[in-house]
Design an enzyme around this catalytic site. Structure first.
Site, PDB file in Angstrom:
ATOM      1  N   CYS A 189      41.413  -5.346  -1.011  1.00  0.00           N
ATOM      2  CA  CYS A 189      40.188  -5.915  -0.450  1.00  0.00           C
ATOM      3  C   CYS A 189      40.125  -7.368  -0.912  1.00  0.00           C
ATOM      4  O   CYS A 189      40.064  -7.635  -2.118  1.00  0.00           O
ATOM      5  CB  CYS A 189      38.989  -5.139  -0.985  1.00  0.00           C
ATOM      6  SG  CYS A 189      37.400  -5.865  -0.558  1.00  0.00           S
TER       7      CYS A 189
ATOM      8  N   CYS B 146      41.134 -10.663   5.363  1.00  0.00           N
ATOM      9  CA  CYS B 146      40.336  -9.457   5.124  1.00  0.00           C
ATOM     10  C   CYS B 146      41.237  -8.311   5.552  1.00  0.00           C
ATOM     11  O   CYS B 146      41.840  -8.364   6.637  1.00  0.00           O
ATOM     12  CB  CYS B 146      39.063  -9.459   5.962  1.00  0.00           C
ATOM     13  SG  CYS B 146      38.229  -7.843   5.984  1.00  0.00           S
TER      14      CYS B 146
HETATM   15  N1  DGL Z   1      38.385  -5.155   3.574  1.00  0.00           N
HETATM   16  C1  DGL Z   1      37.656  -6.059   2.802  1.00  0.00           C
HETATM   17  C2  DGL Z   1      38.330  -7.380   2.591  1.00  0.00           C
HETATM   18  O1  DGL Z   1      39.533  -7.448   2.588  1.00  0.00           O
HETATM   19  C3  DGL Z   1      36.163  -6.072   2.812  1.00  0.00           C
HETATM   20  C4  DGL Z   1      35.416  -5.911   4.077  1.00  0.00           C
HETATM   21  C5  DGL Z   1      33.935  -5.763   3.809  1.00  0.00           C
HETATM   22  O2  DGL Z   1      33.555  -4.713   3.265  1.00  0.00           O
HETATM   23  O3  DGL Z   1      33.190  -6.721   4.082  1.00  0.00           O
HETATM   24  O4  DGL Z   1      37.686  -8.388   2.390  1.00  0.00           O
END
Ligand code: DGL
Length: 273
Positions: free
Chosen positions: A76, A190
């Site tokens: 993440c 993301c």
């Molecule tokens: N998948 C996540 C990232 O790489 C977070 C997405 C979220 O929960 O806003 O930032």
């Protein structure tokens, strides 16, 4: 080198970390992959830095205590760019985080203009500013932050049609910004966004390279653990915020067990399926 199968705990706010898990599963090593999704708190991109710094290390360390992985992957960007050091302090095994792929994007661009698509939190972080300063000198960087795209990726993996408006808005945010017409490489900063690569590419006004961090994380993990050769296997999923069944996107990736994570401060696990 770990002797038997190395156990990896892959963490994200939701299903976005599956884009990283897929890249890890593609390397020929004996890795057991377990997954932790903080669905109760999704989307992270709209949470404050302080709230994420407070929650993420506690949640990950509670599940790591229960499952004893050999390494944790913070799949993440939003959590990695704000809480990686805190996660490292909270667990006793190596922690690998994701880094927005700005350096490879800057190395690949021929026009000198790259896009960075991230959550609203990641896009404005000092960490992202520092990557641009250090690795994209002389490159114009068009940034766009979207939480709607996170929800669209969640919807897609839940079997619903992804929200076209979220895709259209992100494409306009990149390609209609000043200099955007010349973007030829987009860093997907993301982990949810590679799950929408086909939809983004179809909506873009011209062909571009969409870069993600999955393969780099898999390489880093292998370097850190030196696992035996073999094949990856999916293990258990832990989900916050209530779960009654194993979601299809996990079942199709070979997961067979799902646990609900309690919302008390000890984040206790209850087997659901
Ligand atoms: N998948 C996540 C990232 O790489 C977070 C997405 C979220 O929960 O806003 O930032």
């Amino acid at each position: 080198m770990v002797n038997a199968m190395a156990r990896i705990l892959v963490f994200d706010s939701g299903v976005g970390g599956l884009s990283v898990l897929d890249a890890i599963a593609a390397v020929p090593y004996a890795l057991e992959l377990d997954y932790l999704a903080d669905t109760a708190w999704l989307p992270y991109g709209l949470k404050t830095d302080a709230a994420l710094r407070d929650r993420v290390p506690h949640l990950i360390s509670a599940i790591a205590r229960a499952w004893a992985p050999d390494a944790v992957v913070v799949a993440c960007n939003t959590a990695s760019t704000i809480a990686l050091e805190e996660v490292r302090l909270a667990v006793s095994v190596p922690v690998v985080g994701v880094v927005p792929p700005i350096k490879p994007a800057a190395a690949l661009t021929k026009t000198g203009v790259i896009g960075v698509l991230a959550t609203p939190a990641t896009v404005r972080r000092p960490y992202t500013d520092a990557l641009i300063r250090d690795f994209a000198q002389g490159i114009r960087v068009v940034r766009f932050g979207s939480s709607a795209l996170v929800e669209a990726a969640e919807a897609k993996l839940a079997g619903a049609a992804p929200n076209d408006a979220a895709i259209t808005e992100a494409i306009a945010g990149l390609f209609e910004a000043r200099g955007g017409a010349e973007v030829d490489v987009v860093a997907l900063a993301c982990t949810h966004f590679p799950l929408l690569r086909d939809e983004l590419a179809a909506a873009a006004p011209h062909a571009v390279q969409w870069l993600d961090s999955g393969a780099a994380i898999a390489r880093r993990l292998v370097g850190v653990l030196n696992p035996p050769a073999g094949a990856a296997q999916s293990g258990a999923v832990a989900i916050t915020g209530g779960v009654s069944d194993l979601p299809a996107c996990f079942r199709t990736r070979g997961f067979s067990r799902v646990f609900a994570v309690g919302d008390g401060s000890d984040f206790g696990l209850t087997r659901r399926f």
